[in-house]
Scaffold this motif. Structure first.
Motif, PDB file in Angstrom:
ATOM      1  N   ASP A  90       0.828  -1.208   0.000  1.00  0.00           N
ATOM      2  CA  ASP A  90       0.000   0.000   0.000  1.00  0.00           C
ATOM      3  C   ASP A  90       0.859   1.253   0.000  1.00  0.00           C
ATOM      4  N   TYR A  91       1.951   1.232   0.749  1.00  0.00           N
ATOM      5  CA  TYR A  91       2.858   2.385   0.717  1.00  0.00           C
ATOM      6  C   TYR A  91       3.512   2.524  -0.662  1.00  0.00           C
ATOM      7  N   LEU A  92       3.874   1.395  -1.277  1.00  0.00           N
ATOM      8  CA  LEU A  92       4.454   1.456  -2.617  1.00  0.00           C
ATOM      9  C   LEU A  92       3.479   2.076  -3.608  1.00  0.00           C
ATOM     10  N   THR A  93       2.195   1.754  -3.454  1.00  0.00           N
ATOM     11  CA  THR A  93       1.168   2.344  -4.318  1.00  0.00           C
ATOM     12  C   THR A  93       1.162   3.860  -4.185  1.00  0.00           C
ATOM     13  N   GLU A  94       1.203   4.333  -2.944  1.00  0.00           N
ATOM     14  CA  GLU A  94       1.200   5.779  -2.711  1.00  0.00           C
ATOM     15  C   GLU A  94       2.475   6.424  -3.248  1.00  0.00           C
ATOM     16  N   ILE A  95       3.605   5.775  -3.004  1.00  0.00           N
ATOM     17  CA  ILE A  95       4.884   6.331  -3.453  1.00  0.00           C
ATOM     18  C   ILE A  95       4.947   6.407  -4.976  1.00  0.00           C
ATOM     19  N   GLU A  96       4.505   5.355  -5.643  1.00  0.00           N
ATOM     20  CA  GLU A  96       4.519   5.335  -7.111  1.00  0.00           C
ATOM     21  C   GLU A  96       3.628   6.436  -7.685  1.00  0.00           C
ATOM     22  N   LYS A  97       2.475   6.632  -7.099  1.00  0.00           N
ATOM     23  CA  LYS A  97       1.559   7.661  -7.602  1.00  0.00           C
ATOM     24  C   LYS A  97       2.119   9.060  -7.339  1.00  0.00           C
ATOM     25  N   GLN A  98       2.787   9.218  -6.203  1.00  0.00           N
ATOM     26  CA  GLN A  98       3.406  10.514  -5.920  1.00  0.00           C
ATOM     27  C   GLN A  98       4.543  10.794  -6.893  1.00  0.00           C
ATOM     28  N   LYS A 130       4.800   9.669  -9.990  1.00  0.00           N
ATOM     29  CA  LYS A 130       4.192   9.985 -11.293  1.00  0.00           C
ATOM     30  C   LYS A 130       3.644  11.407 -11.301  1.00  0.00           C
ATOM     31  N   PHE A 131       3.060  11.811 -10.173  1.00  0.00           N
ATOM     32  CA  PHE A 131       2.524  13.167 -10.079  1.00  0.00           C
ATOM     33  C   PHE A 131       3.634  14.194 -10.260  1.00  0.00           C
ATOM     34  N   ILE A 132       4.764  13.962  -9.635  1.00  0.00           N
ATOM     35  CA  ILE A 132       5.881  14.907  -9.730  1.00  0.00           C
ATOM     36  C   ILE A 132       6.440  14.943 -11.154  1.00  0.00           C
ATOM     37  N   LYS A 133       6.602  13.765 -11.756  1.00  0.00           N
ATOM     38  CA  LYS A 133       7.191  13.683 -13.098  1.00  0.00           C
ATOM     39  C   LYS A 133       6.264  14.215 -14.182  1.00  0.00           C
ATOM     40  N   ASN A 134       4.953  13.993 -14.014  1.00  0.00           N
ATOM     41  CA  ASN A 134       4.008  14.304 -15.085  1.00  0.00           C
ATOM     42  C   ASN A 134       3.317  15.654 -14.947  1.00  0.00           C
ATOM     43  N   THR A 135       3.583  16.364 -13.853  1.00  0.00           N
ATOM     44  CA  THR A 135       2.933  17.665 -13.658  1.00  0.00           C
ATOM     45  C   THR A 135       3.967  18.766 -13.882  1.00  0.00           C
ATOM     46  N   SER A 136       4.026  19.214 -15.108  1.00  0.00           N
ATOM     47  CA  SER A 136       5.035  20.216 -15.484  1.00  0.00           C
ATOM     48  C   SER A 136       4.708  21.609 -14.972  1.00  0.00           C
ATOM     49  N   THR A 137       3.460  21.807 -14.528  1.00  0.00           N
ATOM     50  CA  THR A 137       3.043  23.135 -14.082  1.00  0.00           C
ATOM     51  C   THR A 137       3.377  23.409 -12.618  1.00  0.00           C
ATOM     52  N   GLN A 157       9.071  21.112  -4.655  1.00  0.00           N
ATOM     53  CA  GLN A 157       9.868  20.770  -3.477  1.00  0.00           C
ATOM     54  C   GLN A 157       8.996  20.122  -2.402  1.00  0.00           C
ATOM     55  N   ALA A 158       7.806  20.659  -2.192  1.00  0.00           N
ATOM     56  CA  ALA A 158       6.889  20.107  -1.190  1.00  0.00           C
ATOM     57  C   ALA A 158       6.461  18.692  -1.574  1.00  0.00           C
ATOM     58  N   ALA A 159       6.241  18.465  -2.870  1.00  0.00           N
ATOM     59  CA  ALA A 159       5.822  17.139  -3.340  1.00  0.00           C
ATOM     60  C   ALA A 159       6.931  16.115  -3.141  1.00  0.00           C
ATOM     61  N   ILE A 160       8.172  16.535  -3.355  1.00  0.00           N
ATOM     62  CA  ILE A 160       9.305  15.630  -3.154  1.00  0.00           C
ATOM     63  C   ILE A 160       9.474  15.321  -1.660  1.00  0.00           C
ATOM     64  N   LYS A 161       9.270  16.326  -0.817  1.00  0.00           N
ATOM     65  CA  LYS A 161       9.347  16.098   0.629  1.00  0.00           C
ATOM     66  C   LYS A 161       8.285  15.101   1.082  1.00  0.00           C
ATOM     67  N   GLU A 162       7.113  15.173   0.458  1.00  0.00           N
ATOM     68  CA  GLU A 162       6.042  14.232   0.783  1.00  0.00           C
ATOM     69  C   GLU A 162       6.461  12.818   0.399  1.00  0.00           C
ATOM     70  N   LEU A 163       7.190  12.688  -0.685  1.00  0.00           N
ATOM     71  CA  LEU A 163       7.697  11.386  -1.118  1.00  0.00           C
ATOM     72  C   LEU A 163       8.647  10.810  -0.059  1.00  0.00           C
ATOM     73  N   VAL A 164       9.506  11.660   0.471  1.00  0.00           N
ATOM     74  CA  VAL A 164      10.441  11.232   1.520  1.00  0.00           C
ATOM     75  C   VAL A 164       9.681  10.835   2.781  1.00  0.00           C
ATOM     76  N   THR A 165       8.638  11.603   3.096  1.00  0.00           N
ATOM     77  CA  THR A 165       7.822  11.308   4.272  1.00  0.00           C
ATOM     78  C   THR A 165       7.142   9.945   4.153  1.00  0.00           C
ATOM     79  N   LEU A 166       6.635   9.640   2.967  1.00  0.00           N
ATOM     80  CA  LEU A 166       5.981   8.346   2.736  1.00  0.00           C
ATOM     81  C   LEU A 166       6.968   7.195   2.894  1.00  0.00           C
ATOM     82  N   ALA A 167       8.163   7.364   2.367  1.00  0.00           N
ATOM     83  CA  ALA A 167       9.182   6.311   2.468  1.00  0.00           C
ATOM     84  C   ALA A 167       9.550   6.050   3.921  1.00  0.00           C
ATOM     85  N   LYS A 168       9.674   7.111   4.700  1.00  0.00           N
ATOM     86  CA  LYS A 168       9.998   6.961   6.125  1.00  0.00           C
ATOM     87  C   LYS A 168       8.844   6.300   6.870  1.00  0.00           C
TER      88      LYS A 168
END
Length: 306
Positions: A209-217, A219-226, A233-244
């Motif tokens: 379940d955590y992998l699902t969230e991490i993968e979607k996060q 993709k969101f960072i990579k695919n959202t050019s806007t 930066q906040a989205a990447i920090k959230e990725l680190v938070t999920l991994a921890k």
């Protein structure tokens, strides 16, 4: 039920002050163990709550991704485990709590109360559970063979009988002897149900379940050019938070497995305290059980309530 066990434990403590040396080491130690066993049962419940909450979070992330497509369905979120199978686990854990409470009642020579009636109801529930398909399914998922299934069903039925047939302090050694193997078997089953992160059980479910969230996060960072630099930066920090959180969650489930193992060992050592005034083995195991609980409380108390 935890409150009832605490009341009995306090009452027993007061009785010990009055009775002094006339009270056996077994009776004294039964009260101490009952308190820690009740707390350990609560931690086992929290383990399932932890996984259920994270599974819900992952399901919500899936819905966010599916929004605007034919896959989007607000009613598609399901619990990570069928309700009847979750009920089997709940009954087993309630059995551990009821056993702890029964020890407090028996050691304290307390008169029959509503708490005794509740314990008897749990005992009957365990006896019914021992022949249920839900328990058989739990055993199968825990990779336990047919012989193991027979041992589990026998243990669950035996614990139910022990809780229903409990007597007073003079029969405390007999209660401990009757419940020793059932408690060990049920704790081992719950440990197996928690499983490991790579293959099965709660730990594997939590990891996925955590992998699902991490993968979607990701993709969101990579695919959202806007994304602005700040939002990125906040989205990447959230990725680190999920991994921890994933690492911490797995460590907590592993610690819960250890607490269940120590619960069974401490219960076995308790039966021997009637033969030894100092009870060094019991004291060592009880100290370990207390330490297990203290470490877990800090994490589980932070869990959101549903």
């Amino acid at each position: 039920m935890a409150r009832g066990a605490t009341i009995y434990a306090v009452g027993l403590g007061m009785a010990l002050l009055v009775a002094g040396c006339s009270v056996s080491p077994l009776v004294k130690n039964a009260s101490k163990f009952a308190t820690e066993a009740t707390a350990a049962a609560k931690d086992a419940t929290n383990a399932y709550q932890l996984v259920e909450q994270e599974h819900y979070n992952a399901e919500v992330e899936r819905l966010v991704t599916d929004f605007g497509t034919a896959k989007f369905d607000l009613n598609s979120i399901q619990p990570f485990m069928p309700p009847d199978e979750m009920e089997a686990r709940t009954r087993l854990i309630k059995g551990l709590s009821a056993y702890a409470e029964t020890l407090a009642v028996v050691a304290g020579d307390q008169p029959l109360t509503d708490v005794d009636t509740q314990a008897e109801a749990v005992g009957k529930s365990l006896k019914d559970l021992s022949t249920s398909d839900a328990l058989a399914s739990m055993v199968k998922k825990a990779k336990i063979d047919a012989a193991g299934l027979n041992a589990v069903t026998t243990a669950v039925d035996a614990l139910g009988r022990a809780i229903i047939n409990h007597k007073r302090s003079s029969e405390l050694p007999a209660l401990l002897k009757e419940a020793k193997t059932p408690i060990a078997t049920i704790c081992a089953l719950l440990q197996a149900d928690i499983g490991d992160s790579e293959r099965s059980g709660l730990r594997n479910q939590l990891k996925n379940d955590y992998l699902t969230e991490i993968e979607k996060q990701e993709k969101f960072i990579k695919n959202t050019s806007t994304l602005s630099p700040t939002d990125r930066q906040a989205a990447i920090k959230e990725l680190v938070t999920l991994a921890k959180a994933a690492r911490d969650g797995d460590k907590t489930l592993a610690a819960t497995q250890k607490e269940l193992a120590d619960l069974a060992k401490t219960n076995a050592a308790l039966a021997e305290t009637d033969k030894s005034k100092d009870s060094p083995a019991f004291k060592t195991m009880l100290s370990e059980l207390v330490s297990d609980g203290q470490q877990l409380r800090g994490f589980y108390e932070k869990l959101p309530t549903k």
